[in-house]
Design a protein around this motif. Sequence first.
Motif, PDB file in Angstrom:
ATOM      1  N   ARG A 138       0.604  -1.319   0.214  1.00 37.35           N
ATOM      2  CA  ARG A 138       0.138  -0.021   0.058  1.00 37.35           C
ATOM      3  C   ARG A 138       1.092   1.379  -0.013  1.00 37.35           C
ATOM      4  N   ALA A 139       1.496   1.633   0.889  1.00 36.36           N
ATOM      5  CA  ALA A 139       2.634   2.239   0.954  1.00 36.36           C
ATOM      6  C   ALA A 139       3.639   2.674   0.032  1.00 36.36           C
ATOM      7  N   ILE A 140       3.751   1.950  -1.212  1.00 33.15           N
ATOM      8  CA  ILE A 140       4.479   2.223  -2.804  1.00 33.15           C
ATOM      9  C   ILE A 140       3.504   2.076  -3.512  1.00 33.15           C
ATOM     10  N   VAL A 141       2.454   2.131  -3.452  1.00 34.78           N
ATOM     11  CA  VAL A 141       1.880   2.203  -4.514  1.00 34.78           C
ATOM     12  C   VAL A 141       1.113   3.880  -4.551  1.00 34.78           C
ATOM     13  N   ASP A 149      12.740   7.620  -8.246  1.00 35.80           N
ATOM     14  CA  ASP A 149      11.875   6.923  -7.200  1.00 35.80           C
ATOM     15  C   ASP A 149      10.687   6.099  -7.816  1.00 35.80           C
ATOM     16  N   SER A 150       9.776   6.932  -8.795  1.00 27.94           N
ATOM     17  CA  SER A 150       9.183   6.478  -9.208  1.00 27.94           C
ATOM     18  C   SER A 150       9.379   5.001  -9.823  1.00 27.94           C
ATOM     19  N   GLY A 151      10.552   4.859 -10.394  1.00 25.02           N
ATOM     20  CA  GLY A 151      10.759   3.463 -10.914  1.00 25.02           C
ATOM     21  C   GLY A 151      11.379   2.655  -9.569  1.00 25.02           C
ATOM     22  N   ASN A 152      12.346   2.979  -8.990  1.00 26.24           N
ATOM     23  CA  ASN A 152      11.919   1.826  -7.274  1.00 26.24           C
ATOM     24  C   ASN A 152      11.128   1.786  -6.424  1.00 26.24           C
ATOM     25  N   GLN A 153      10.177   1.871  -7.076  1.00 27.80           N
ATOM     26  CA  GLN A 153       8.862   2.320  -6.610  1.00 27.80           C
ATOM     27  C   GLN A 153       8.318   0.773  -6.880  1.00 27.80           C
ATOM     28  N   ARG A 163       2.837  10.028   5.154  1.00 27.90           N
ATOM     29  CA  ARG A 163       1.315   9.796   6.068  1.00 27.90           C
ATOM     30  C   ARG A 163       1.111   8.669   5.976  1.00 27.90           C
ATOM     31  N   THR A 164       0.812   8.191   4.621  1.00 25.01           N
ATOM     32  CA  THR A 164       0.871   6.870   4.451  1.00 25.01           C
ATOM     33  C   THR A 164       1.550   5.361   4.495  1.00 25.01           C
ATOM     34  N   ALA A 165       3.131   6.140   4.247  1.00 27.32           N
ATOM     35  CA  ALA A 165       4.269   4.576   4.771  1.00 27.32           C
ATOM     36  C   ALA A 165       4.782   4.535   6.414  1.00 27.32           C
ATOM     37  N   ILE A 166       4.225   6.022   7.287  1.00 26.67           N
ATOM     38  CA  ILE A 166       3.928   6.362   8.371  1.00 26.67           C
ATOM     39  C   ILE A 166       3.685   5.407   8.932  1.00 26.67           C
ATOM     40  N   LYS A 167       2.272   5.641   8.322  1.00 25.21           N
ATOM     41  CA  LYS A 167       0.777   5.261   9.267  1.00 25.21           C
ATOM     42  C   LYS A 167       0.800   3.499   8.959  1.00 25.21           C
ATOM     43  N   GLU A 168       2.028   2.472   7.246  1.00 26.73           N
ATOM     44  CA  GLU A 168       2.165   1.011   7.566  1.00 26.73           C
ATOM     45  C   GLU A 168       2.792   0.459   8.721  1.00 26.73           C
ATOM     46  N   SER A 169       4.374   1.777   8.167  1.00 25.00           N
ATOM     47  CA  SER A 169       5.533   1.004   8.955  1.00 25.00           C
ATOM     48  C   SER A 169       4.407   0.945  10.663  1.00 25.00           C
ATOM     49  N   ASN A 170       3.922   2.005  10.966  1.00 19.11           N
ATOM     50  CA  ASN A 170       3.452   2.027  12.236  1.00 19.11           C
ATOM     51  C   ASN A 170       2.271   0.543  12.819  1.00 19.11           C
ATOM     52  N   PRO A 173      12.017  -5.257   2.958  1.00 17.33           N
ATOM     53  CA  PRO A 173      13.003  -3.761   2.907  1.00 17.33           C
ATOM     54  C   PRO A 173      12.039  -2.596   2.407  1.00 17.33           C
ATOM     55  N   GLU A 174      10.812  -2.836   2.156  1.00 15.72           N
ATOM     56  CA  GLU A 174      10.167  -2.014   1.718  1.00 15.72           C
ATOM     57  C   GLU A 174       9.267  -0.441   2.028  1.00 15.72           C
ATOM     58  N   LEU A 175       8.742  -1.110   3.576  1.00 13.24           N
ATOM     59  CA  LEU A 175       8.465  -0.524   3.955  1.00 13.24           C
ATOM     60  C   LEU A 175      10.086   1.291   4.731  1.00 13.24           C
ATOM     61  N   PRO A 176      11.006   1.112   5.235  1.00 14.68           N
ATOM     62  CA  PRO A 176      12.127   1.267   5.209  1.00 14.68           C
ATOM     63  C   PRO A 176      13.156   2.457   4.110  1.00 14.68           C
ATOM     64  N   VAL A 177      11.776   1.377   2.964  1.00 13.96           N
ATOM     65  CA  VAL A 177      12.615   2.132   1.826  1.00 13.96           C
ATOM     66  C   VAL A 177      11.896   3.442   1.592  1.00 13.96           C
ATOM     67  N   VAL A 178      10.490   3.326   1.699  1.00 12.41           N
ATOM     68  CA  VAL A 178       9.746   3.791   0.600  1.00 12.41           C
ATOM     69  C   VAL A 178       9.331   5.326   1.828  1.00 12.41           C
ATOM     70  N   LEU A 179       9.879   5.375   3.566  1.00  5.79           N
ATOM     71  CA  LEU A 179      10.217   6.166   4.508  1.00  5.79           C
ATOM     72  C   LEU A 179      11.230   6.345   3.796  1.00  5.79           C
TER      73      LEU A 179
END
Length: 317
Positions: A8-11, A46-50, A132-139, A157-163
């Motif tokens: 969800r955070a990546i999208v 960033d788009s390519g990374n996601q 905000r989405t990345a923080i919410k999902e990480s929490n 790795p996904e959440l730390p990378v997106v954060l």
Amino acid sequence: MSAEGGTRAIVAALLANLGIAVTKFVAYLLTMSSSMLAESIHSVADSGNQALLLLGGRRARRAATPQHPFGYGRERYVYAFIVAIVLFSLGGLFALYEAWHKWSDPHGITSWQWVPVTVLLVAVVLESFSFRTAIKESNLVRGRESWTRFIRRSKAPELPVVLLEDFGALVGLLFALFGVGLTLITGDGRWDAAGTAMIGLLLVTIAIVLAVETKSLLLGEGAEPAEIAAIERAVAAGPEVERIIHMKTLYLGPEELMVAAKIAVSRCETAEELARGIDAVEARIRAALPVARVIYLEPDIYHAEAGPVEASGRSGS
């Protein structure tokens, strides 16, 4: 939960960055601001990374094969490492080159002066929603850990990378506003170059942090101390095991832990009794730590007077 939340955070980040990249590039074409070009390339990277993270998550779900008997869970780490390389080269180094180029040939922003500031302010709003989405999902998976420890210790790795990417994007936008704003006020294009250089240094720093942390995951990390303690309690909770002689753990992927241990068992009358005891220990480990999906237990007899079997020179039973 971590994989679903990470997706969800990546999208969210991907959708935001695609729109931002287009508007930033249009602003660059209108104003020829190096900060806007650096930010455009940053958003494209960033788009390519996601997209790479989504691809890695998809490929990691492939079933195990004879050639890869433990599956493809670590492929998520491979793609996260590629993300760090892309961010370093396409984002950071390009921004530093563009800063040097603009500093060598400075020129102010003489047309469409309102465009870059407007685009950057809109980008700040959009990136804030993504962050905000990345923080919410990480929490949901971080618990009481600090953010620094979460980024350093997370096995997914996904959440730390997106954060880190979203954080870097927001700070980079502030640097771009700094460079563009002072260029508009003073007419000196070197401020634009300075803002671009700050963006480049920021991206290089984030890329190095990501590369170091992902390299550790690629090499293979064991369970955390709290997880090891949970395994030890589960093993010792029944009468089948006298003690753990030695134990090693390894994450095969973000949600798959391998546990290999040599255990001292009570003397059994039959092999069937021994097998039932080992099955009971495995069941307790999985109940205490569901991520422990691959478990290998080697039974042995512990001699108190001689110590562990390795100390006496035996290679194992």
